[in-house]
Design a protein around this motif. Structure first.
Motif, mmCIF file in Angstrom:
data_model
loop_
_atom_site.group_PDB
_atom_site.id
_atom_site.type_symbol
_atom_site.label_atom_id
_atom_site.label_comp_id
_atom_site.label_asym_id
_atom_site.label_seq_id
_atom_site.Cartn_x
_atom_site.Cartn_y
_atom_site.Cartn_z
ATOM 1 N N UNK A 27 0.829 -1.200 0.000
ATOM 2 C CA UNK A 27 0.000 0.000 0.000
ATOM 3 C C UNK A 27 0.868 1.257 0.000
ATOM 4 N N UNK A 28 2.043 1.160 0.632
ATOM 5 C CA UNK A 28 2.967 2.284 0.578
ATOM 6 C C UNK A 28 3.417 2.540 -0.860
ATOM 7 N N UNK A 29 3.633 1.459 -1.624
ATOM 8 C CA UNK A 29 3.975 1.612 -3.038
ATOM 9 C C UNK A 29 2.864 2.349 -3.781
ATOM 10 N N UNK A 30 1.616 1.938 -3.526
ATOM 11 C CA UNK A 30 0.495 2.573 -4.225
ATOM 12 C C UNK A 30 0.347 4.040 -3.828
ATOM 13 N N UNK A 31 0.658 4.345 -2.566
ATOM 14 C CA UNK A 31 0.641 5.746 -2.139
ATOM 15 C C UNK A 31 1.691 6.536 -2.928
ATOM 16 N N UNK A 32 2.889 5.955 -3.052
ATOM 17 C CA UNK A 32 3.947 6.606 -3.822
ATOM 18 C C UNK A 32 3.553 6.724 -5.297
ATOM 19 N N UNK A 77 -6.182 13.749 -4.673
ATOM 20 C CA UNK A 77 -6.260 14.036 -3.242
ATOM 21 C C UNK A 77 -7.113 12.995 -2.525
ATOM 22 N N UNK A 78 -8.279 12.673 -3.101
ATOM 23 C CA UNK A 78 -9.164 11.690 -2.464
ATOM 24 C C UNK A 78 -8.488 10.320 -2.384
ATOM 25 N N UNK A 79 -7.783 9.961 -3.439
ATOM 26 C CA UNK A 79 -7.131 8.651 -3.439
ATOM 27 C C UNK A 79 -5.996 8.594 -2.412
ATOM 28 N N UNK A 80 -5.240 9.677 -2.268
ATOM 29 C CA UNK A 80 -4.185 9.696 -1.260
ATOM 30 C C UNK A 80 -4.769 9.567 0.145
ATOM 31 N N UNK A 81 -5.919 10.191 0.383
ATOM 32 C CA UNK A 81 -6.561 10.062 1.694
ATOM 33 C C UNK A 81 -6.958 8.614 1.962
ATOM 34 N N UNK A 82 -7.558 7.964 0.963
ATOM 35 C CA UNK A 82 -7.983 6.568 1.132
ATOM 36 C C UNK A 82 -6.786 5.640 1.289
ATOM 37 N N UNK A 83 -5.755 5.865 0.479
ATOM 38 C CA UNK A 83 -4.574 5.021 0.567
ATOM 39 C C UNK A 83 -3.833 5.225 1.877
ATOM 40 N N UNK A 84 -3.876 6.436 2.433
ATOM 41 C CA UNK A 84 -3.238 6.681 3.721
ATOM 42 C C UNK A 84 -3.807 5.789 4.805
ATOM 43 N N UNK A 85 -5.109 5.594 4.791
ATOM 44 C CA UNK A 85 -5.744 4.695 5.758
ATOM 45 C C UNK A 85 -5.288 3.256 5.530
ATOM 46 N N UNK A 86 -5.216 2.859 4.269
ATOM 47 C CA UNK A 86 -4.772 1.495 3.963
ATOM 48 C C UNK A 86 -3.320 1.272 4.379
ATOM 49 N N UNK A 138 -2.027 -1.610 6.854
ATOM 50 C CA UNK A 138 -1.036 -2.556 6.367
ATOM 51 C C UNK A 138 0.167 -2.614 7.310
ATOM 52 N N UNK A 139 0.622 -1.453 7.777
ATOM 53 C CA UNK A 139 1.740 -1.419 8.710
ATOM 54 C C UNK A 139 1.418 -2.229 9.964
ATOM 55 N N UNK A 167 -11.862 -1.223 0.532
ATOM 56 C CA UNK A 167 -12.131 -1.381 -0.899
ATOM 57 C C UNK A 167 -11.348 -0.401 -1.775
ATOM 58 N N UNK A 168 -10.469 0.423 -1.180
ATOM 59 C CA UNK A 168 -9.610 1.277 -1.999
ATOM 60 C C UNK A 168 -8.719 0.396 -2.853
ATOM 61 N N UNK A 169 -8.636 0.668 -4.170
ATOM 62 C CA UNK A 169 -7.826 -0.190 -5.042
ATOM 63 C C UNK A 169 -6.348 0.000 -4.743
ATOM 64 N N UNK A 170 -5.573 -1.095 -4.590
ATOM 65 C CA UNK A 170 -6.031 -2.487 -4.570
ATOM 66 C C UNK A 170 -6.613 -2.846 -3.203
ATOM 67 N N UNK A 171 -7.728 -3.582 -3.224
ATOM 68 C CA UNK A 171 -8.417 -3.919 -1.980
ATOM 69 C C UNK A 171 -7.518 -4.745 -1.070
ATOM 70 N N UNK A 172 -7.701 -4.599 0.228
ATOM 71 C CA UNK A 172 -6.948 -5.392 1.187
ATOM 72 C C UNK A 172 -7.855 -5.809 2.339
ATOM 73 N N UNK A 173 -7.565 -6.961 2.914
ATOM 74 C CA UNK A 173 -8.297 -7.444 4.075
ATOM 75 C C UNK A 173 -7.299 -7.791 5.170
ATOM 76 N N UNK A 174 -7.695 -7.628 6.412
ATOM 77 C CA UNK A 174 -6.837 -7.938 7.543
ATOM 78 C C UNK A 174 -7.727 -8.321 8.724
ATOM 79 N N UNK A 175 -7.126 -8.927 9.723
ATOM 80 C CA UNK A 175 -7.873 -9.354 10.901
ATOM 81 C C UNK A 175 -7.523 -8.454 12.086
#
Length: 332
Positions: free
Chosen positions: A17-22, A44-53, A57-58, A315-323
């Motif tokens: 997700x850090x790659x996608x942010x970059x 801008x909207x995508x960077x906000x969504x990716x920041x959460x992802x 991920x971290x 659901x921000x592309x690319x989608x990710x799931x975690x527990x």
């Protein structure tokens, strides 16, 4: 859940997700340098969504005992940004079949004649998925200037995708562009042998692009964007040239430099193949994976906290799931 089963867990990372942010930041840089555009609301909207992802991920990475990364930059990110212990991060480069991709001097004459070109031309190659994130906007601008000035230069494009229209427009202007489409492994090896230089103009901060490995194994000089995975393939100028993202003149000058210095270009190709045989073949990759997997079984690393809470998906592309962690009983 591998933690609940008590079996070793090894995760391979081909991007993060850090790659996608970059990537989104790189897109902003490219759009400003090539088109003088400001960041869009979509950026801008995508960077906000990716920041959460990136944040989740971290968190999720901390529970994985063994990580396999495919490039030096990905390994450095896990160790230095996500603070994963270095002993838990294994570097295994992508590899391709070295029997398919190797130098073949006769292939150039065969391939160029089949496509109506002259072997005495200086042939610039690019290929793969012709998608916007692969940087074809910058290459199209640079090669247009070169083709206008140098009538002995040809652009040969392998692959397919929406960005192919940029090269079709150059053809319509009467410039020397040859579209050869999708190729079999045999024809692809001939393609690399046929071109004088291979360009990978990507702007994605991705893992390790296999087209650069294929070109390296065939001793084809490479020019690539000065971003993460290019450093793995082209550590210095003895192994190719790197150009600045979005700066048309940087790519133009790199192409013309190799055109004007053919003996240096040949030495770069030889250096690339020698290095690729040691690092980037499918045989080397398989041996390294085997070593990591044996180590995971015979010398298990401590696993992080067992995560038994709800599964959450973003659901921000690319989608990710975690527990999530298990919720504590408020009564305890």
């Amino acid at each position: 859940n591998s933690q609940q089963l008590g079996v070793p867990l090894v995760v391979t990372w081909h991007g993060s997700m850090m790659d996608w942010y970059r990537n989104e930041m790189n897109l902003i840089i490219q759009n400003f340098r090539l088109k003088h555009n400001a960041p869009s609301k979509s950026n801008i909207d995508r960077l906000k969504s990716l920041g959460e992802s990136v944040a989740y991920e971290t968190y999720a990475l901390q529970s994985v005992p063994h990580h396999i990364t495919i490039s030096d930059s990905a390994r450095d990110d896990l160790v230095n940004v996500d603070l994963i212990p270095a002993a838990s991060v294994h570097l295994v480069y992508n590899g391709v079949n070295e029997e398919n991709f190797k130098p073949d001097p006769a292939a150039r004459e065969l391939f160029v004649s089949k496509h109506g070109l002259d072997a005495t031309d200086f042939i610039v190659g690019c290929g793969g998925r012709l998608a916007p994130e692969k940087g074809h906007g910058q290459l199209a601008r640079s090669i247009s200037d070169i083709l206008e000035m140098h009538k002995d230069v040809v652009l040969m494009v392998a692959g397919s995708g929406s960005e192919g229209k940029k090269y079709e427009k150059l053809k319509e202007k009467g410039l020397r562009v040859k579209m050869v489409g999708m190729l079999s492994q045999v024809d692809l090896a001939q393609f690399y042998n046929a071109v004088d230089v291979f360009i990978d103009p990507f702007w994605q901060h991705h893992g390790l692009n296999t087209v650069m490995i294929e070109a390296s194994l065939t001793s084809t000089p490479i020019i690539a964007t000065k971003l993460a995975s290019a450093v793995t393939t082209i550590p210095n100028e003895a192994f190719g040239l790197r150009f600045d993202l979005g700066l048309k003149e940087s790519l133009t000058s790199a192409i013309l430099y190799l055109k004007d210095h053919p003996s240096e270009a040949r030495q770069i190709g030889a250096n690339l193949r020698e290095r690729a045989l040691k690092l980037f073949t499918s045989t080397v990759m398989a041996h390294k994976y085997e070593k990591v997997l044996y180590d995971a079984v015979l010398n298990p690393h401590p696993q992080g906290p067992v995560l038994e809470g709800d599964v959450v998906c973003k659901d921000t592309y690319p989608a990710m799931c975690f527990r999530m962690p298990k919720k504590e009983d408020p009564a305890t």
